[in-house]
Design a protein around this motif. Structure first.
Motif, mmCIF file in Angstrom:
data_model
loop_
_atom_site.group_PDB
_atom_site.id
_atom_site.type_symbol
_atom_site.label_atom_id
_atom_site.label_comp_id
_atom_site.label_asym_id
_atom_site.label_seq_id
_atom_site.Cartn_x
_atom_site.Cartn_y
_atom_site.Cartn_z
ATOM 1 N N ASP A 27 19.974 1.584 12.869
ATOM 2 C CA ASP A 27 18.587 1.866 13.217
ATOM 3 C C ASP A 27 17.718 2.005 11.965
ATOM 4 O O ASP A 27 16.601 1.482 11.913
ATOM 5 C CB ASP A 27 18.494 3.133 14.068
ATOM 6 N N ILE A 28 18.226 2.672 10.951
ATOM 7 C CA ILE A 28 17.454 2.824 9.718
ATOM 8 C C ILE A 28 17.226 1.462 9.065
ATOM 9 O O ILE A 28 16.108 1.136 8.654
ATOM 10 C CB ILE A 28 18.147 3.800 8.749
ATOM 11 N N PHE A 29 18.272 0.641 9.007
ATOM 12 C CA PHE A 29 18.109 -0.685 8.407
ATOM 13 C C PHE A 29 17.200 -1.573 9.251
ATOM 14 O O PHE A 29 16.458 -2.394 8.704
ATOM 15 C CB PHE A 29 19.461 -1.358 8.174
ATOM 16 N N ARG A 30 17.225 -1.412 10.565
ATOM 17 C CA ARG A 30 16.310 -2.170 11.421
ATOM 18 C C ARG A 30 14.871 -1.784 11.092
ATOM 19 O O ARG A 30 13.993 -2.646 10.967
ATOM 20 C CB ARG A 30 16.592 -1.897 12.899
ATOM 21 N N ARG A 31 14.611 -0.498 10.904
ATOM 22 C CA ARG A 31 13.264 -0.035 10.577
ATOM 23 C C ARG A 31 12.833 -0.498 9.182
ATOM 24 O O ARG A 31 11.672 -0.844 8.971
ATOM 25 C CB ARG A 31 13.193 1.481 10.723
ATOM 26 N N LEU A 32 13.768 -0.514 8.241
ATOM 27 C CA LEU A 32 13.454 -1.064 6.914
ATOM 28 C C LEU A 32 13.125 -2.552 7.024
ATOM 29 O O LEU A 32 12.175 -3.042 6.406
ATOM 30 C CB LEU A 32 14.631 -0.851 5.959
ATOM 31 N N HIS A 33 13.907 -3.263 7.838
ATOM 32 C CA HIS A 33 13.700 -4.703 8.042
ATOM 33 C C HIS A 33 12.320 -4.983 8.647
ATOM 34 O O HIS A 33 11.665 -5.966 8.284
ATOM 35 C CB HIS A 33 14.808 -5.252 8.940
ATOM 36 N N GLU A 34 11.872 -4.134 9.551
ATOM 37 C CA GLU A 34 10.552 -4.321 10.156
ATOM 38 C C GLU A 34 9.450 -4.254 9.108
ATOM 39 O O GLU A 34 8.428 -4.930 9.228
ATOM 40 C CB GLU A 34 10.307 -3.268 11.239
ATOM 41 N N GLN A 35 9.654 -3.455 8.073
ATOM 42 C CA GLN A 35 8.654 -3.313 7.017
ATOM 43 C C GLN A 35 8.744 -4.426 5.972
ATOM 44 O O GLN A 35 7.731 -4.870 5.451
ATOM 45 C CB GLN A 35 8.788 -1.945 6.335
ATOM 46 N N ASN A 49 0.826 -1.197 0.000
ATOM 47 C CA ASN A 49 0.000 0.000 0.000
ATOM 48 C C ASN A 49 0.872 1.264 0.000
ATOM 49 O O ASN A 49 2.073 1.215 0.275
ATOM 50 C CB ASN A 49 -0.979 -0.010 1.181
ATOM 51 N N LYS A 50 0.237 2.410 -0.304
ATOM 52 C CA LYS A 50 0.979 3.672 -0.428
ATOM 53 C C LYS A 50 1.595 4.108 0.896
ATOM 54 O O LYS A 50 2.687 4.670 0.916
ATOM 55 C CB LYS A 50 0.071 4.772 -0.960
ATOM 56 N N ARG A 51 0.904 3.858 1.989
ATOM 57 C CA ARG A 51 1.426 4.274 3.296
ATOM 58 C C ARG A 51 2.750 3.562 3.598
ATOM 59 O O ARG A 51 3.720 4.174 4.040
ATOM 60 C CB ARG A 51 0.386 3.967 4.368
ATOM 61 N N ARG A 52 2.760 2.274 3.339
ATOM 62 C CA ARG A 52 3.985 1.491 3.593
ATOM 63 C C ARG A 52 5.100 1.899 2.617
ATOM 64 O O ARG A 52 6.254 2.019 3.003
ATOM 65 C CB ARG A 52 3.673 0.015 3.451
ATOM 66 N N ALA A 53 4.735 2.123 1.356
ATOM 67 C CA ALA A 53 5.727 2.559 0.368
ATOM 68 C C ALA A 53 6.297 3.921 0.750
ATOM 69 O O ALA A 53 7.500 4.174 0.579
ATOM 70 C CB ALA A 53 5.093 2.617 -1.020
ATOM 71 N N LYS A 54 5.456 4.811 1.302
ATOM 72 C CA LYS A 54 5.949 6.123 1.733
ATOM 73 C C LYS A 54 6.919 5.974 2.903
ATOM 74 O O LYS A 54 7.960 6.629 2.941
ATOM 75 C CB LYS A 54 4.803 7.051 2.110
ATOM 76 N N LEU A 55 6.595 5.116 3.854
ATOM 77 C CA LEU A 55 7.491 4.888 4.990
ATOM 78 C C LEU A 55 8.843 4.354 4.503
ATOM 79 O O LEU A 55 9.899 4.845 4.911
ATOM 80 C CB LEU A 55 6.867 3.914 5.983
ATOM 81 N N LEU A 56 8.811 3.373 3.617
ATOM 82 C CA LEU A 56 10.060 2.838 3.067
ATOM 83 C C LEU A 56 10.811 3.917 2.291
ATOM 84 O O LEU A 56 12.034 4.036 2.394
ATOM 85 C CB LEU A 56 9.775 1.637 2.163
ATOM 86 N N GLY A 57 10.075 4.723 1.532
ATOM 87 C CA GLY A 57 10.695 5.817 0.788
ATOM 88 C C GLY A 57 11.339 6.843 1.699
ATOM 89 O O GLY A 57 12.429 7.334 1.430
ATOM 90 N N ASP A 58 10.660 7.170 2.800
ATOM 91 C CA ASP A 58 11.230 8.112 3.776
ATOM 92 C C ASP A 58 12.531 7.568 4.362
ATOM 93 O O ASP A 58 13.523 8.295 4.479
ATOM 94 C CB ASP A 58 10.241 8.373 4.915
ATOM 95 N N LEU A 59 12.539 6.304 4.734
ATOM 96 C CA LEU A 59 13.733 5.709 5.336
ATOM 97 C C LEU A 59 14.888 5.656 4.332
ATOM 98 O O LEU A 59 16.030 5.986 4.673
ATOM 99 C CB LEU A 59 13.419 4.311 5.866
ATOM 100 N N CYS A 60 14.595 5.270 3.103
ATOM 101 C CA CYS A 60 15.643 5.239 2.076
ATOM 102 C C CYS A 60 16.135 6.646 1.774
ATOM 103 O O CYS A 60 17.331 6.860 1.542
ATOM 104 C CB CYS A 60 15.125 4.585 0.801
ATOM 105 N N SER A 61 15.226 7.620 1.808
ATOM 106 C CA SER A 61 15.618 9.013 1.558
ATOM 107 C C SER A 61 16.601 9.507 2.609
ATOM 108 O O SER A 61 17.543 10.234 2.293
ATOM 109 C CB SER A 61 14.385 9.919 1.528
ATOM 110 N N VAL A 62 16.400 9.124 3.861
ATOM 111 C CA VAL A 62 17.316 9.530 4.933
ATOM 112 C C VAL A 62 18.737 9.067 4.610
ATOM 113 O O VAL A 62 19.696 9.828 4.707
ATOM 114 C CB VAL A 62 16.856 8.977 6.303
ATOM 115 N N LEU A 63 18.873 7.801 4.218
ATOM 116 C CA LEU A 63 20.204 7.292 3.860
ATOM 117 C C LEU A 63 20.750 7.993 2.625
ATOM 118 O O LEU A 63 21.927 8.355 2.574
ATOM 119 C CB LEU A 63 20.155 5.786 3.626
ATOM 120 N N LEU A 64 19.899 8.196 1.622
ATOM 121 C CA LEU A 64 20.344 8.859 0.403
ATOM 122 C C LEU A 64 20.836 10.276 0.703
ATOM 123 O O LEU A 64 21.885 10.692 0.212
ATOM 124 C CB LEU A 64 19.217 8.904 -0.629
#
Length: 148
Positions: A69-77, A2-17
């Motif tokens: 921490d960011i990768f842990r949060r990505l892993h949770e999703q 869903n879009k909400r989950r994709a946005k969360l993943l996008g936010d986390l990847c954006s932080v690393l980028l």
């Protein structure tokens, strides 16, 4: 997905980028300070991007807290996803960013749109690479050849 989950993943990847791109820009500015005109070269920026992505991977393996921490949060999703897959996705978007004028680009919305599009449109897959829980067991050697 869903879009909400994709946005969360996008936010986390954006932080690393953003962290990687900020490091690339800081390095370019340091070189420009000593009058090296080659720093505007996309090839140099690409090599710097690879170098900083390698550092991000090394920080994951060695357990640097903010990266872990960011990768842990990505892993949770996406628990079946390898951190390597996330790094490759982030690098693909980073490759795009180093070919355009960053000052003319709304980095946040562009990165978020690109990441969300990727996560919404990609087919599900089982990644054969190591999972987050195994990151500390990996060899922290560079993933990308910097060629410098």
């Amino acid at each position: 997905m869903n879009k909400r989950r994709a946005k969360l993943l996008g936010d986390l990847c954006s932080v690393l980028l953003y962290e990687v791109l900020d490091n690339v820009e800081d390095t370019v500015e340091k070189f420009q300070g000593i009058h090296l005109p080659f720093t505007e070269s996309p090839l140099i920026k690409y090599r710097l991007l690879c170098s900083h992505m390698n550092l991000c991977f090394q920080n994951l393996v060695t357990g640097e807290l903010s990266i872990t921490d960011i990768f842990r949060r990505l892993h949770e999703q996406l628990p079946d996803e390898s951190p390597l897959c996330f790094l490759h996705i982030i690098k693909l978007v980073g490759d795009y960013f180093i070919t355009v004028d960053l000052e003319e680009l709304d980095r946040y919305s562009t990165a978020l749109d690109l990441f969300m599009k990727y996560f919404l449109e990609r087919p599900p897959h089982q990644c054969p690479n190591f999972k987050f829980a195994e990151a500390h067991l990996q060899d922290p050697s560079p993933i990308w050849d910097v060629g410098i």
